[in-house]
Design an enzyme around this catalytic site. Structure first.
Site, short mmCIF file in Angstrom:
data_model
loop_
_atom_site.label_atom_id
_atom_site.label_comp_id
_atom_site.label_asym_id
_atom_site.label_seq_id
_atom_site.Cartn_x
_atom_site.Cartn_y
_atom_site.Cartn_z
CG ASP A 228 38.39 39.35 40.24
OD1 ASP A 228 39.46 39.11 39.66
OD2 ASP A 228 37.35 39.67 39.65
NE ARG B 76 32.22 33.49 36.29
CZ ARG B 76 33.55 33.39 36.24
NH1 ARG B 76 34.11 32.21 36.09
NH2 ARG B 76 34.30 34.47 36.35
CD GLN C 265 36.89 34.80 40.47
OE1 GLN C 265 36.72 35.91 39.96
NE2 GLN C 265 37.30 33.77 39.77
CG HIS D 120 40.77 43.43 37.37
ND1 HIS D 120 39.67 43.16 38.15
CD2 HIS D 120 40.81 42.47 36.41
CE1 HIS D 120 39.05 42.10 37.68
NE2 HIS D 120 39.72 41.65 36.63
CB CYS E 100 37.50 42.45 34.41
SG CYS E 100 36.66 41.05 33.70
CE LYS F 126 45.91 31.16 29.40
NZ LYS F 126 44.57 30.60 29.65
CG HIS G 297 42.09 40.16 33.84
ND1 HIS G 297 40.74 40.45 33.92
CD2 HIS G 297 42.51 40.68 32.65
CE1 HIS G 297 40.37 41.11 32.83
NE2 HIS G 297 41.43 41.26 32.04
#
Length: 715
Positions: free
Chosen positions: A461, A441, A459, A463, A412, A542, A588
């Site tokens: 992922d 991580r 991911q 945005h 992000c 969320k 997200h």
């Protein structure tokens, strides 16, 4: 412990005597009397209750007696209780409990329910109502009911642990989101072993059979500290979590007294089936530099049939464990030279890449633009995003030319940099950035677990940067995509809407509009959802999505998170219709989540029997004999050129053996070719699960068309 040892000794002596009796006959009566006397002398003494338990109980009884007297003095007024269907029932404040009401409605209901929700607050069934209210009676099938049931069961386990381990100091014992519970306790240098399970379960059974009532008590901080003064872990919780002058709640069942918000079951007798499932080590507060603890896990149910079903599913889960199947199918492995980072072998990489390709196709349909962002950033980026202050212990940080850098744990902040790189008009929005970038991580080694908890992962992922008036449209689009993707995999899913917490960023009106937009999207979706009031992040509401697999387990994969914070931190803006700067909303979103974790879930969901479109072993060509090898190679090449994963068995094994091996290896289709097929230009098609039935001969061209149709349908 001493008592158990004595019991074992007695059993051994008794057996030895019986064997001796058989060898050396003598006066039977005298021998029986001798054995009886010895047993009396060696009878184990009852375990002496530890002093800390006696002190704790005495303190509780003193305070609870005072509480009972005070409760008798509370006003008893007529109140009205409203049920979910609108029906109203009369009650008396500080007298009538939810369980009293349930008994008036239906005896069967009273036996079935485990807790109540009073004005949206979870409530003990035996706790008197205080004012007119709305009430919902909750059974085990309700998510909140399961939490109460398993949390109460954790207290049962805690009591058993205190009985079986004399030096145990209980720490925490929560219910688990995916089912069951555990209890952490400090036991000095002693470790729990599987051999302890039997004694723990025996102690648990005694607690359940005693039908001990759960009692609730509000404690002043100083009383709580006095009650738990012999347990340094409880003292630490009270000292750090309860402000001076404030109070906390505790519950008692039998001789166990524990800090707890509750609510709990009426009695321990409501737990009809319970068992220990496993154990492990843990760290106090999850910190590796703190005390090492023992953790015992358990599961429980309100009836034995559910427990039986759970055991059957557990057995299937063990058989389908992704680590076991992954090795068997040669999909992936791990190596200590790179802990928490998976090595995907060719067949595993096929599945991995197919998942990414599948999402890429959906991205194109839904208007996403794929981007590629750096893996390493100057630490200033992470300070701007806030991750350096709140997340750096989970990041890999290093020095380069006297400057600190961090390997990205998420995409992000990088996407914020990309949005801010160009000027934007309101007409440009929404912008949808998708990124399959590698993330790292720094998970502690003890937390690593197969593909479900790794250090290196990717991911799906993305945005979305949009205007406030586009939130509903964009969230609706994500939900549509999510519904399609999960449907292809055969997942049902459950939805939760998490709303504004007490401390939040931004304007109240902005939050209200955003929450209304999310709620509207969920209503349009047509699936039931629950509201987690106050459980949203400080930077936005969320939607949490939990998928349910073939083993009825829930997994958190997808998420849709509104963010009012990062765009402000990175000073992002676009020009609105009045040519003024306005801050965009950032959404997200992920559907697969971690590709690694989704692959693990899919392995266990399918049991390694991959659907054709996702299978790393789609077709096996099986020649009947060496006379058909040339034709088999020709068919292999044709199917390979059509874009399928195909192998050919050129071994000298007998045909039935070849077919059976192909089945066991998981090939979806087995194409048998012999001299006749070579002359006719055909293949004999057999399916993985029906290799000896429904075989049919078709041309190679027809076989390829058939395979293409199946692949297009995601079968």
């Amino acid at each position: 412990v001493h008592g158990e040892s004595s019991a074992i000794i007695i059993e051994e002596l008794s057996f030895a005597m019986s064997a001796e009796d058989q060898k050396v006959p003598s006066n039977e009566v005298e021998q029986k009397e001798e054995k009886s006397e010895k047993k009396k002398k060696e009878k184990p003494q009852a375990a002496v209750e530890p002093e800390y338990i006696r002190n704790r109980v005495q303190h509780w009884e003193k305070l609870y007696s005072k509480f009972e007297e005070e409760r008798k003095q509370l006003p008893q007024n007529e109140i009205i209780v409203t049920l979910p269907d609108g029906k109203q029932l009369p009650a008396t404040s500080n007298v009538t409990s939810p369980l009293d009401l349930a008994n008036k409605i239906s005896n069967s209901m009273a036996k079935r329910i485990v807790a109540a929700k009073v004005n949206d607050t979870m409530w003990d069934l035996t706790r008197p109502l205080e004012e007119s209210c709305k009430i919902e009676l909750i059974d085990f099938e309700h998510k909140d009911g399961q939490h109460v049931f398993w949390h109460s069961s954790a207290h049962v386990l805690g009591q058993a642990i205190e009985k079986e381990f004399a030096d145990a100091k209980l720490c925490i014992g929560p219910a688990l989101e995916d089912g069951g519970f555990y209890y952490d306790f400090h036991n000095g240098d002693k470790h729990v072993t599987p051999e302890d399970y039997k004694n723990i379960e025996k102690a648990i059974d005694n607690v359940v059979k005693a039908k001990q009532p759960f009692q609730r008590l509000v404690l002043k901080k100083e009383d709580a500290l006095e009650m738990f003064k012999d347990n340094s872990f409880k003292v630490e919780i009270i000292s750090n979590k309860v402000p001076d002058g404030a109070s906390c709640t505790a519950y008692r069942c039998g001789n166990l007294i524990d800090l707890c918000r509750g609510p709990h079951l009426p009695t321990t007798g409501h737990v009809k089936a319970i068992g220990v499932t496993k154990h492990s080590s843990a760290y106090w507060l999850g910190k590796a530099d703190r005390e090492s603890l023992q953790r015992v896990y358990g599961i429980s149910f309100p009836d034995k049939d559910k427990f039986k079903e759970y055991k059957e599913l557990l057995k299937k889960a063990e058989e389908r464990d992704h680590r076991r199947v992954g090795v068997k199918q040669q999909l992936f492995f791990f190596n200590d030279l790179s802990p928490g980072s998976c090595f995907f072998l060719p067949h595993g990489a096929r599945i991995y890449n197919k998942l990414v390709e599948f999402i890429r196709v959906e991205y194109r349909k839904h208007g996403y633009s794929e981007v590629i962002s750096p893996n390493v950033y100057n630490i200033e980026l992470w300070k701007t995003s806030g991750h350096y202050d709140n997340y750096k212990e989970n990041m890999f940080l290093f020095q380069c030319e006297d400057v600190e850098f961090g390997v990205k744990p998420m995409n992000c902040p990088g996407h914020c940099i990309m949005f801010g790189h160009n000027a934007h008009s309101y007409r440009d929005l929404p912008l949808r950035y998708a990124d399959f970038g590698v993330l790292h991580r720094n998970e502690i080694s003890g937390a690593l677990s197969g593909l479900t908890r790794v250090r290196r992962f990717q991911q799906d992922d993305a945005h979305i940067f949009c205007r406030h008036d586009q939130i509903e449209q964009e969230v609706g689009g994500v939900l549509d995509m999510l519904t399609f993707v999960y449907g292809i995999f055969g997942f049902d899913f459950h939805i939760g809407l998490s709303t504004r917490p007490e401390k939040f960023l931004g304007e109240l009106d902005t939050w209200n509009k955003a929450e209304a937009a999310l709620e509207s999207c969920l209503k349009k979706l047509g699936k039931p959802f629950h509201v987690n009031a106050g459980d949203g992040a400080f930077y936005g509401p969320k939607i949490d999505i939990q998928i349910c697999d073939a083993l009825k387990r829930k997994h958190q994969c997808g998420t849709i998170q509104l963010d009012f914070n990062l765009p402000v931190r990175f000073k992002l803006h676009y020009k609105n219709e009045q040519d003024r700067h306005e801050t965009p909303v950032m959404i997200h979103r992920a559907i697969l989540g971690s590709v690694e974790r989704m692959l693990a879930i899919l392995i266990e969901h399918t049991g390694g029997k991959w659907p054709f479109w996702l299978s790393p072993r789609q077709v096996m060509i099986v020649p009947v004999s060496d006379k058909s090898f040339d034709y088999a190679q020709k068919v292999h090449q044709q199917i390979h050129d059509a874009g399928f994963f195909v192998d050919v068995d050129m071994s000298n094994r007998q045909l039935p053996k070849k077919v059976r091996e192909a089945q066991l290896e998981g090939f979806n289709f087995i194409l048998v070719v012999g001299e006749k097929e070579a002359v006719d230009g055909t293949v004999n098609v057999r399916k993985r699960d029906h290799a000896d039935h429904d075989a049919k001969s078709i041309s190679v061209a027809e076989a390829i068309v058939m395979l293409e149709d199946i692949r297009k349908q995601y079968l």
